[in-house]
Design an enzyme around this catalytic site. Structure first.
Site, mmCIF file in Angstrom:
data_model
loop_
_atom_site.group_PDB
_atom_site.id
_atom_site.type_symbol
_atom_site.label_atom_id
_atom_site.label_comp_id
_atom_site.label_asym_id
_atom_site.label_seq_id
_atom_site.Cartn_x
_atom_site.Cartn_y
_atom_site.Cartn_z
ATOM 1 N N GLU A 5 -1.769 -2.798 -8.028
ATOM 2 C CA GLU A 5 -2.996 -3.055 -7.269
ATOM 3 C C GLU A 5 -3.501 -1.736 -6.713
ATOM 4 O OE1 GLU A 5 -3.551 -2.836 -3.728
ATOM 5 O OE2 GLU A 5 -1.585 -1.923 -3.402
ATOM 6 N N HIS B 116 -5.108 -5.308 -1.432
ATOM 7 C CA HIS B 116 -6.019 -5.088 -0.307
ATOM 8 C C HIS B 116 -7.152 -6.112 -0.323
ATOM 9 C CE1 HIS B 116 -3.893 -1.256 -0.708
ATOM 10 N NE2 HIS B 116 -4.245 -0.985 0.532
ATOM 11 N N SER C 61 0.833 -1.184 0.000
ATOM 12 C CA SER C 61 0.000 0.000 0.000
ATOM 13 C C SER C 61 0.880 1.251 0.000
ATOM 14 C CB SER C 61 -0.964 -0.029 1.198
ATOM 15 O OG SER C 61 -1.970 0.949 1.064
#
Length: 353
Positions: free
Chosen positions: A246, A314, A146
């Site tokens: 992502e 996630h 992330s």
């Protein structure tokens, strides 16, 4: 022109001398354009090693105790950065405190790996405060994903550091914990030699978008973060790479905007192949392009071997990936695979991968 005539010496002309000097510098001073830099990695972990915890972005003090308990139950020692207990607005301590802690953990010979407690926001604020030359000589895996993508990309580019795109402390400390995510991380950290093919969760497979075979170093992470680095000294370079992406909670038009930025900047042109991971809760309004249609559009533009469905990002099952290692992506209509072709960890005598 000849330099000797009979028994007498003829001085070369100025033009000839300049030509000879130019050839000399081209042959002996120019870097090898085909050479690729080595990427350093740490040493594979075993019980008794120390894993340090740090929050380089958002604060997550509540995740410290359960993460420590989990790691110590497996025989690891832990060390906690002092800034992990702090809060400075939406950050875990000031930029100077977090950067100093991260530099110190890399420099600390007793620390074998660094696990980030949380993502959120703030990693990018540390990039101009890291000691990249020192980190390059104190290689150890930085684990997270992330917002941690900013650190992993900068360390990849500036320190030639391989890292682990994997779960955060906050996700490992949550309940229920995905046994797949946890085991994927442990397997990667403990393996002295990577298994050629990563283990996928049940009922999960790569889906072909553009057929072909590509090889290169595995790089990537969170799309929003990678797009935010474009135009900075820490931007991701895509030459000879397999790019994975992502994201979460971004509507399809924002996914389009960020991928367009990567296309216009040249990143999607430069990579050898592309793999899309989870795009969790990436919604679209009625009549809009779906996220899947957007991914297909940029796959068609790039015209590189491309697949989607990588269990990374996630979601409950988050595969740990060795960023910086060499991989092979094979995409066909009948079988699509990702294989590792170089190790993440090596001995202390040979840290180059």
């Amino acid at each position: 022109m000849p330099l000797l005539k009979g028994d007498s010496f003829m001085a070369p002309s100025y033009k000839t001398l300049c030509l000879c000097l130019s050839l000399f510098f081209l042959l002996f001073s120019a870097p090898d354009a085909t050479a690729s830099p080595g990427y350093t990695a740490g040493i594979s972990l075993s019980p008794g090693n120390t894993i340090a915890l740090i929050a380089p972005a958002s604060p997550s003090p509540e995740s410290i105790a359960p993460t420590v308990k989990k790691l110590e139950s497996l025989g690891f020692h832990t060390k906690i950065a002092s800034s992990a207990y702090k809060r400075f607005g939406y950050l875990s301590g000031s930029d100077a405190e977090r950067a100093a802690d991260l530099n110190a953990l890399f420099a600390d010979p007793s620390v074998n790996a660094i696990l980030c407690l949380d993502g959120g926001y703030g990693s990018g604020r540390l990039l101009d405060k890291l000691d990249y030359p020192m980190i390059a000589t104190h290689a150890k895996p930085l684990i997270g994903f992330s917002d941690i993508t900013a650190l992993q990309i900068a360390l990849y580019e500036k320190s030639h550091l391989a890292s682990v795109h994997g779960p955060l402390g906050v996700t490992l400390a949550s309940k229920p914990v995905s046994s797949y995510s946890w085991q994927s991380l442990l397997r990667l950290l403990r393996e002295k030699k990577l298994s050629p093919h990563p283990d996928f969760p049940p009922h999960t497979r790569l889906i072909p978008l553009i057929s072909g075979t590509a090889e290169g170093r595995l790089i990537g992470g969170n799309l929003s973060i990678i797009a935010s680095l474009v135009g900075t000294p820490y931007a991701l370079q895509g030459k000879d790479a397999i790019l994975f992406l992502e994201d979460i909670n971004e509507p399809s038009y924002k996914i389009d905007r960020m991928l367009n930025q990567l296309w216009q900047s040249g990143l999607l042109r430069d990579v050898n192949g592309i793999i899309f991971g989870y795009f969790t809760n990436c919604s679209y309004d009625e009549g809009d392009f779906t996220t899947q249609e957007i991914l297909q559009h940029y796959a068609d533009l790039a015209k590189k071997p491309t697949a989607c469905g990588l269990p990374v990002g996630h979601d409950m099952n988050n595969m740990s990936l060795p960023v910086g290692t060499s991989v092979c992506l094979q995409v066909t209509n009948t079988a699509t695979s990702l294989s590792f072709t170089s190790p993440l960890f090596q001995s202390r005598e040979t840290k180059k991968i």
